[in-house]
Design a protein around this motif. Structure first.
Motif, PDB file in Angstrom:
ATOM      1  N   MET A  85       0.831  -1.213   0.000  1.00 41.24           N
ATOM      2  CA  MET A  85       0.000   0.000   0.000  1.00 41.24           C
ATOM      3  C   MET A  85       0.862   1.258   0.000  1.00 41.24           C
ATOM      4  O   MET A  85       1.857   1.343   0.702  1.00 41.24           O
ATOM      5  CB  MET A  85      -0.880   0.028   1.255  1.00 41.24           C
TER       6      MET A  85
ATOM      7  N   GLN B 207     -13.059   8.399 -12.078  1.00 41.04           N
ATOM      8  CA  GLN B 207     -11.736   7.952 -11.633  1.00 41.04           C
ATOM      9  C   GLN B 207     -10.860   7.721 -12.862  1.00 41.04           C
ATOM     10  O   GLN B 207     -11.217   6.990 -13.771  1.00 41.04           O
ATOM     11  CB  GLN B 207     -11.852   6.663 -10.808  1.00 41.04           C
TER      12      GLN B 207
ATOM     13  N   GLU C 178      -3.717   3.319  -5.853  1.00 44.91           N
ATOM     14  CA  GLU C 178      -2.409   2.698  -5.613  1.00 44.91           C
ATOM     15  C   GLU C 178      -1.352   3.125  -6.636  1.00 44.91           C
ATOM     16  O   GLU C 178      -0.159   2.949  -6.415  1.00 44.91           O
ATOM     17  CB  GLU C 178      -2.542   1.170  -5.596  1.00 44.91           C
TER      18      GLU C 178
ATOM     19  N   ILE D 297     -14.920  10.959   1.926  1.00 38.13           N
ATOM     20  CA  ILE D 297     -14.706   9.510   1.767  1.00 38.13           C
ATOM     21  C   ILE D 297     -13.211   9.191   1.788  1.00 38.13           C
ATOM     22  O   ILE D 297     -12.764   8.267   2.476  1.00 38.13           O
ATOM     23  CB  ILE D 297     -15.347   9.016   0.447  1.00 38.13           C
ATOM     24  N   LEU D 298     -12.435   9.967   1.051  1.00 38.21           N
ATOM     25  CA  LEU D 298     -10.993   9.709   0.973  1.00 38.21           C
ATOM     26  C   LEU D 298     -10.312   9.930   2.323  1.00 38.21           C
ATOM     27  O   LEU D 298      -9.439   9.173   2.725  1.00 38.21           O
ATOM     28  CB  LEU D 298     -10.344  10.599  -0.096  1.00 38.21           C
ATOM     29  N   HIS D 299     -10.746  10.983   3.020  1.00 35.76           N
ATOM     30  CA  HIS D 299     -10.109  11.281   4.291  1.00 35.76           C
ATOM     31  C   HIS D 299     -10.436  10.238   5.350  1.00 35.76           C
ATOM     32  O   HIS D 299      -9.633   9.953   6.233  1.00 35.76           O
ATOM     33  CB  HIS D 299     -10.500  12.669   4.784  1.00 35.76           C
ATOM     34  N   LYS D 300     -11.600   9.640   5.234  1.00 35.98           N
ATOM     35  CA  LYS D 300     -11.990   8.574   6.151  1.00 35.98           C
ATOM     36  C   LYS D 300     -11.073   7.362   5.930  1.00 35.98           C
ATOM     37  O   LYS D 300     -10.691   6.669   6.860  1.00 35.98           O
ATOM     38  CB  LYS D 300     -13.448   8.187   5.899  1.00 35.98           C
ATOM     39  N   LYS D 301     -10.742   7.139   4.670  1.00 38.47           N
ATOM     40  CA  LYS D 301      -9.880   6.015   4.313  1.00 38.47           C
ATOM     41  C   LYS D 301      -8.416   6.304   4.648  1.00 38.47           C
ATOM     42  O   LYS D 301      -7.660   5.392   4.971  1.00 38.47           O
ATOM     43  CB  LYS D 301     -10.026   5.763   2.806  1.00 38.47           C
ATOM     44  N   TYR D 302      -8.033   7.570   4.569  1.00 40.48           N
ATOM     45  CA  TYR D 302      -6.647   7.977   4.853  1.00 40.48           C
ATOM     46  C   TYR D 302      -6.670   9.119   5.869  1.00 40.48           C
ATOM     47  O   TYR D 302      -6.393  10.279   5.529  1.00 40.48           O
ATOM     48  CB  TYR D 302      -5.947   8.426   3.560  1.00 40.48           C
ATOM     49  N   PRO D 303      -7.018   8.814   7.124  1.00 38.78           N
ATOM     50  CA  PRO D 303      -7.216   9.888   8.116  1.00 38.78           C
ATOM     51  C   PRO D 303      -5.960  10.697   8.430  1.00 38.78           C
ATOM     52  O   PRO D 303      -6.064  11.825   8.899  1.00 38.78           O
ATOM     53  CB  PRO D 303      -7.719   9.133   9.353  1.00 38.78           C
TER      54      PRO D 303
END
Ligand SMILES: [Zn+2]
Length: 144
Positions: free
Chosen positions: A1, A49, A54, A103-109
Protein backbone atom coordinates in the motif's frame (compact mmCIF):
# COMPACT_ATOMS: atom_id res chain seq x y z
CA UNK A 1 0.00 0.00 0.00
CA UNK A 2 1.15 3.53 -0.75
CA UNK A 3 1.53 5.83 2.21
CA UNK A 4 -0.83 8.76 1.61
CA UNK A 5 0.29 11.98 3.29
CA UNK A 6 -1.64 14.56 1.30
CA UNK A 7 -4.84 14.79 -0.68
CA UNK A 8 -4.42 17.61 -3.17
CA UNK A 9 -7.29 19.54 -4.69
CA UNK A 10 -6.75 20.93 -8.19
CA UNK A 11 -8.59 22.66 -10.97
CA UNK A 12 -8.01 21.35 -14.49
CA UNK A 13 -7.43 24.91 -15.79
CA UNK A 14 -9.49 23.97 -18.81
CA UNK A 15 -12.82 24.66 -20.39
CA UNK A 16 -15.49 23.67 -17.89
CA UNK A 17 -17.28 21.38 -20.34
CA UNK A 18 -14.31 19.03 -20.56
CA UNK A 19 -14.53 15.41 -19.50
CA UNK A 20 -11.94 12.68 -19.00
CA UNK A 21 -11.57 12.13 -22.75
CA UNK A 22 -10.32 15.69 -23.30
CA UNK A 23 -8.12 15.49 -20.21
CA UNK A 24 -6.52 12.24 -21.37
CA UNK A 25 -5.79 13.85 -24.72
CA UNK A 26 -4.08 16.76 -22.97
CA UNK A 27 -1.98 14.50 -20.72
CA UNK A 28 -0.91 12.38 -23.66
CA UNK A 29 -0.01 15.50 -25.63
CA UNK A 30 2.31 16.42 -22.75
CA UNK A 31 3.91 12.99 -23.06
CA UNK A 32 2.56 11.79 -19.72
CA UNK A 33 1.94 8.10 -19.21
CA UNK A 34 -0.09 8.70 -16.05
CA UNK A 35 -2.93 11.21 -15.73
CA UNK A 36 -2.59 14.32 -13.59
CA UNK A 37 -5.35 13.25 -11.19
CA UNK A 38 -6.84 10.14 -9.63
CA UNK A 39 -10.34 11.64 -9.55
CA UNK A 40 -11.98 14.33 -11.62
CA UNK A 41 -15.26 16.07 -10.82
CA UNK A 42 -17.05 17.32 -13.91
CA UNK A 43 -19.34 20.36 -14.04
CA UNK A 44 -22.42 18.15 -13.59
CA UNK A 45 -21.04 16.88 -10.29
CA UNK A 46 -20.05 13.46 -11.64
CA UNK A 47 -16.97 11.71 -10.23
CA UNK A 48 -14.65 10.06 -12.74
CA UNK A 49 -11.74 7.95 -11.63
CA UNK A 50 -8.79 8.24 -14.02
CA UNK A 51 -6.31 6.13 -12.07
CA UNK A 52 -6.32 3.62 -9.22
CA UNK A 53 -5.27 5.21 -5.92
CA UNK A 54 -2.41 2.70 -5.61
CA UNK A 55 -0.85 4.19 -8.75
CA UNK A 56 1.04 7.49 -8.74
CA UNK A 57 -0.54 10.39 -10.67
CA UNK A 58 1.13 13.51 -12.00
CA UNK A 59 -0.39 16.25 -9.82
CA UNK A 60 2.22 18.08 -7.73
CA UNK A 61 5.88 17.77 -8.61
CA UNK A 62 7.87 16.34 -5.73
CA UNK A 63 4.84 15.12 -3.77
CA UNK A 64 3.17 12.59 -6.03
CA UNK A 65 4.49 9.37 -4.51
CA UNK A 66 2.54 10.05 -1.28
CA UNK A 67 -0.40 11.98 -2.72
CA UNK A 68 -3.89 11.51 -4.04
CA UNK A 69 -4.78 14.14 -6.62
CA UNK A 70 -8.37 15.29 -7.08
CA UNK A 71 -9.52 17.95 -9.57
CA UNK A 72 -12.64 19.81 -10.53
CA UNK A 73 -13.01 20.66 -14.19
CA UNK A 74 -12.68 24.41 -14.68
CA UNK A 75 -10.69 27.06 -12.87
CA UNK A 76 -10.21 29.49 -15.74
CA UNK A 77 -12.30 31.96 -17.68
CA UNK A 78 -11.44 33.89 -20.80
CA UNK A 79 -12.81 37.43 -20.69
CA UNK A 80 -11.52 39.51 -23.62
CA UNK A 81 -9.33 36.62 -24.78
CA UNK A 82 -7.28 36.79 -21.59
CA UNK A 83 -6.97 33.73 -19.35
CA UNK A 84 -8.01 34.48 -15.78
CA UNK A 85 -7.80 32.01 -12.88
CA UNK A 86 -11.17 31.84 -11.13
CA UNK A 87 -13.04 29.55 -8.77
CA UNK A 88 -15.96 28.69 -11.03
CA UNK A 89 -17.04 25.46 -9.36
CA UNK A 90 -20.68 24.70 -9.93
CA UNK A 91 -22.85 23.93 -6.87
CA UNK A 92 -22.82 20.27 -8.01
CA UNK A 93 -19.01 20.25 -8.15
CA UNK A 94 -18.78 21.80 -4.68
CA UNK A 95 -21.11 19.18 -3.23
CA UNK A 96 -19.33 16.27 -4.91
CA UNK A 97 -15.86 17.50 -3.98
CA UNK A 98 -16.83 17.73 -0.32
CA UNK A 99 -18.36 14.25 -0.40
CA UNK A 100 -15.40 12.69 -2.23
CA UNK A 101 -12.85 14.33 0.08
CA UNK A 102 -14.84 13.07 3.07
CA UNK A 103 -14.71 9.51 1.77
CA UNK A 104 -10.99 9.71 0.97
CA UNK A 105 -10.11 11.28 4.29
CA UNK A 106 -11.99 8.57 6.15
CA UNK A 107 -9.88 6.01 4.31
CA UNK A 108 -6.65 7.98 4.85
CA UNK A 109 -7.22 9.89 8.12
CA UNK A 110 -3.55 10.89 8.46
CA UNK A 111 -3.56 12.66 5.08
CA UNK A 112 -3.81 16.46 4.90
CA UNK A 113 -6.37 17.95 2.54
CA UNK A 114 -4.87 20.92 0.77
CA UNK A 115 -4.87 22.80 -2.52
CA UNK A 116 -2.08 22.57 -5.06
CA UNK A 117 -1.05 26.15 -4.23
CA UNK A 118 -1.05 25.34 -0.50
CA UNK A 119 2.46 23.84 -0.83
CA UNK A 120 3.70 27.44 -1.16
CA UNK A 121 1.57 28.57 1.82
CA UNK A 122 -1.99 29.91 1.73
CA UNK A 123 -1.00 33.18 3.40
CA UNK A 124 1.33 34.51 0.71
CA UNK A 125 -0.07 34.65 -2.84
CA UNK A 126 3.21 36.11 -4.10
CA UNK A 127 4.84 32.73 -3.50
CA UNK A 128 2.31 30.75 -5.52
CA UNK A 129 3.78 29.38 -8.71
CA UNK A 130 0.26 28.37 -9.68
CA UNK A 131 -3.05 29.58 -8.29
CA UNK A 132 -4.57 26.10 -8.66
CA UNK A 133 -7.25 25.29 -7.43
CA UNK A 134 -8.23 29.00 -7.23
CA UNK A 135 -9.64 28.79 -3.69
CA UNK A 136 -8.32 28.10 -0.20
CA UNK A 137 -8.84 24.34 0.12
CA UNK A 138 -7.16 24.15 3.54
CA UNK A 139 -9.73 26.59 4.94
CA UNK A 140 -12.74 25.21 3.08
CA UNK A 141 -12.16 21.60 4.09
CA UNK A 142 -10.69 22.06 7.56
CA UNK A 143 -13.77 20.45 9.11
CA UNK A 144 -13.38 17.23 7.11
ZN1 LIG B 1 -2.95 21.79 -9.72
Amino acid sequence: MRKIERIFVHCTASNQNWGTKELWAEFKAKGWKQPGYHYVVTADGGVHQMLAVEEVSNGVKGYNSTAINVAYVGGIERPNKKIVAVDNRTPAQKATLRKLLGILHKKYPAARIMGHRSIWGEDNPKKWEKSCPCFNAVEEYKDI
